[in-house]
Design a protein around this motif. Structure first.
Motif, PDB file in Angstrom:
ATOM      1  N   VAL A  65       0.844  -1.208   0.000  1.00 25.00           N
ATOM      2  CA  VAL A  65       0.000   0.000   0.000  1.00 25.00           C
ATOM      3  C   VAL A  65       0.877   1.255   0.000  1.00 25.00           C
ATOM      4  N   LEU A  66       1.932   1.263   0.808  1.00 24.59           N
ATOM      5  CA  LEU A  66       2.828   2.424   0.851  1.00 24.59           C
ATOM      6  C   LEU A  66       3.450   2.674  -0.523  1.00 24.59           C
ATOM      7  N   ASN A  67       3.877   1.624  -1.198  1.00 22.13           N
ATOM      8  CA  ASN A  67       4.455   1.782  -2.539  1.00 22.13           C
ATOM      9  C   ASN A  67       3.429   2.324  -3.529  1.00 22.13           C
ATOM     10  N   GLU A  68       2.172   1.906  -3.386  1.00 26.06           N
ATOM     11  CA  GLU A  68       1.117   2.429  -4.262  1.00 26.06           C
ATOM     12  C   GLU A  68       0.879   3.918  -3.983  1.00 26.06           C
ATOM     13  N   LEU A  69       0.926   4.300  -2.707  1.00 28.59           N
ATOM     14  CA  LEU A  69       0.730   5.710  -2.357  1.00 28.59           C
ATOM     15  C   LEU A  69       1.847   6.583  -2.923  1.00 28.59           C
ATOM     16  N   CYS A  70       3.038   6.025  -3.013  1.00 29.46           N
ATOM     17  CA  CYS A  70       4.168   6.785  -3.565  1.00 29.46           C
ATOM     18  C   CYS A  70       3.935   7.145  -5.027  1.00 29.46           C
ATOM     19  N   GLY A  71       3.079   6.388  -5.699  1.00 27.27           N
ATOM     20  CA  GLY A  71       2.804   6.634  -7.102  1.00 27.27           C
ATOM     21  C   GLY A  71       1.715   7.658  -7.349  1.00 27.27           C
ATOM     22  N   VAL A  72       1.090   8.152  -6.282  1.00 27.84           N
ATOM     23  CA  VAL A  72       0.017   9.136  -6.435  1.00 27.84           C
ATOM     24  C   VAL A  72       0.655  10.488  -6.755  1.00 27.84           C
ATOM     25  N   PHE A  73       0.241  11.064  -7.871  1.00 25.33           N
ATOM     26  CA  PHE A  73       0.784  12.366  -8.265  1.00 25.33           C
ATOM     27  C   PHE A  73       0.419  13.408  -7.222  1.00 25.33           C
ATOM     28  N   THR A  74       1.382  14.207  -6.817  1.00 25.59           N
ATOM     29  CA  THR A  74       1.093  15.274  -5.865  1.00 25.59           C
ATOM     30  C   THR A  74       1.456  16.619  -6.476  1.00 25.59           C
ATOM     31  N   LYS A  75       0.722  17.607  -6.068  1.00 24.96           N
ATOM     32  CA  LYS A  75       0.981  18.967  -6.507  1.00 24.96           C
ATOM     33  C   LYS A  75       1.183  19.803  -5.252  1.00 24.96           C
ATOM     34  N   ARG A  76       2.387  20.285  -5.069  1.00 25.08           N
ATOM     35  CA  ARG A  76       2.740  21.050  -3.870  1.00 25.08           C
ATOM     36  C   ARG A  76       2.483  20.261  -2.595  1.00 25.08           C
ATOM     37  N   GLY A  77       2.722  18.957  -2.667  1.00 30.29           N
ATOM     38  CA  GLY A  77       2.567  18.111  -1.490  1.00 30.29           C
ATOM     39  C   GLY A  77       1.151  17.660  -1.205  1.00 30.29           C
ATOM     40  N   VAL A  78       0.210  18.015  -2.062  1.00 26.69           N
ATOM     41  CA  VAL A  78      -1.187  17.622  -1.871  1.00 26.69           C
ATOM     42  C   VAL A  78      -1.511  16.499  -2.854  1.00 26.69           C
ATOM     43  N   PRO A  79      -1.971  15.338  -2.349  1.00 29.48           N
ATOM     44  CA  PRO A  79      -2.308  14.239  -3.257  1.00 29.48           C
ATOM     45  C   PRO A  79      -3.397  14.640  -4.248  1.00 29.48           C
ATOM     46  N   ALA A  80      -3.301  14.086  -5.449  1.00 26.03           N
ATOM     47  CA  ALA A  80      -4.282  14.381  -6.492  1.00 26.03           C
ATOM     48  C   ALA A  80      -5.624  13.716  -6.205  1.00 26.03           C
ATOM     49  N   ILE A  81      -5.618  12.697  -5.329  1.00 24.68           N
ATOM     50  CA  ILE A  81      -6.850  12.025  -4.930  1.00 24.68           C
ATOM     51  C   ILE A  81      -6.900  11.963  -3.413  1.00 24.68           C
ATOM     52  N   ASP A  82      -8.089  11.791  -2.863  1.00 18.12           N
ATOM     53  CA  ASP A  82      -8.224  11.651  -1.413  1.00 18.12           C
ATOM     54  C   ASP A  82      -7.669  10.304  -0.973  1.00 18.12           C
ATOM     55  N   ILE A  83      -6.927  10.304   0.121  1.00 18.72           N
ATOM     56  CA  ILE A  83      -6.375   9.088   0.699  1.00 18.72           C
ATOM     57  C   ILE A  83      -6.862   8.999   2.130  1.00 18.72           C
ATOM     58  N   THR A  84      -7.474   7.866   2.483  1.00 24.41           N
ATOM     59  CA  THR A  84      -7.996   7.663   3.831  1.00 24.41           C
ATOM     60  C   THR A  84      -7.417   6.393   4.405  1.00 24.41           C
ATOM     61  N   VAL A  85      -6.895   6.473   5.622  1.00 27.45           N
ATOM     62  CA  VAL A  85      -6.377   5.293   6.312  1.00 27.45           C
ATOM     63  C   VAL A  85      -7.495   4.755   7.187  1.00 27.45           C
ATOM     64  N   VAL A  86      -7.871   3.495   6.981  1.00 26.35           N
ATOM     65  CA  VAL A  86      -8.919   2.854   7.772  1.00 26.35           C
ATOM     66  C   VAL A  86      -8.480   1.470   8.181  1.00 26.35           C
ATOM     67  N   ASP A  87      -9.004   0.992   9.265  1.00 23.09           N
ATOM     68  CA  ASP A  87      -8.768  -0.365   9.734  1.00 23.09           C
ATOM     69  C   ASP A  87      -7.294  -0.733   9.710  1.00 23.09           C
ATOM     70  N   CYS A  88      -6.463   0.156  10.288  1.00 25.49           N
ATOM     71  CA  CYS A  88      -5.028  -0.062  10.225  1.00 25.49           C
ATOM     72  C   CYS A  88      -4.523  -0.971  11.339  1.00 25.49           C
ATOM     73  N   GLY A  89      -5.324  -1.232  12.347  1.00 20.13           N
ATOM     74  CA  GLY A  89      -4.922  -2.141  13.419  1.00 20.13           C
ATOM     75  C   GLY A  89      -4.066  -1.449  14.456  1.00 20.13           C
ATOM     76  N   ILE A  90      -3.888  -2.126  15.568  1.00 22.45           N
ATOM     77  CA  ILE A  90      -3.099  -1.632  16.680  1.00 22.45           C
ATOM     78  C   ILE A  90      -2.123  -2.720  17.108  1.00 22.45           C
ATOM     79  N   VAL A  91      -0.869  -2.363  17.256  1.00 28.29           N
ATOM     80  CA  VAL A  91       0.142  -3.312  17.713  1.00 28.29           C
ATOM     81  C   VAL A  91       0.076  -3.358  19.230  1.00 28.29           C
ATOM     82  N   LYS A  92      -0.006  -4.567  19.781  1.00 25.52           N
ATOM     83  CA  LYS A  92      -0.076  -4.710  21.234  1.00 25.52           C
ATOM     84  C   LYS A  92       1.207  -5.263  21.772  1.00 25.52           C
TER      85      LYS A  92
END
Length: 92
Positions: A65-92
């Motif tokens: 997923v991180l590698n896919e996010l790196c491919g999102v075109f950004t303009k002035r640091g703002v992603p060209a599409i909305d990115i939402t992190v969900v259900d990322c889990g918690i390390v115990k």
């Protein structure tokens, strides 16, 4: 806040937090895309990392997923599409 993890460890996927200063409530979270972000050490708190590959597995789901996010075109640091992190889990 401790500075245990290093942004310049050579490992991508370090999860870090920054804020605008004391008594401010506007933290921002970042995930490094390469392990060469030494300039963040001492200023921002690295507190975790994207789950690394295990054993013979070439990529963990998180790193894919991180590698896919790196491919999102950004303009002035703002992603060209909305990115939402969900259900990322918690390390115990």
């Amino acid at each position: 806040e401790g500075f245990i993890l290093s942004h310049g460890s050579g490992i991508p996927g370090i999860v870090t937090m920054s804020n605008s200063g004391v008594d401010r409530n506007d933290s921002r979270f970042m995930i490094t895309t390469n392990g060469l972000a030494n300039q963040l050490d001492g200023y921002h708190v690295a507190f975790g990392r994207v789950k690394p590959p295990v054993g013979n597995e070439m990529d963990s789901e998180g790193m894919v997923v991180l590698n896919e996010l790196c491919g999102v075109f950004t303009k002035r640091g703002v992603p060209a599409i909305d990115i939402t992190v969900v259900d990322c889990g918690i390390v115990k």
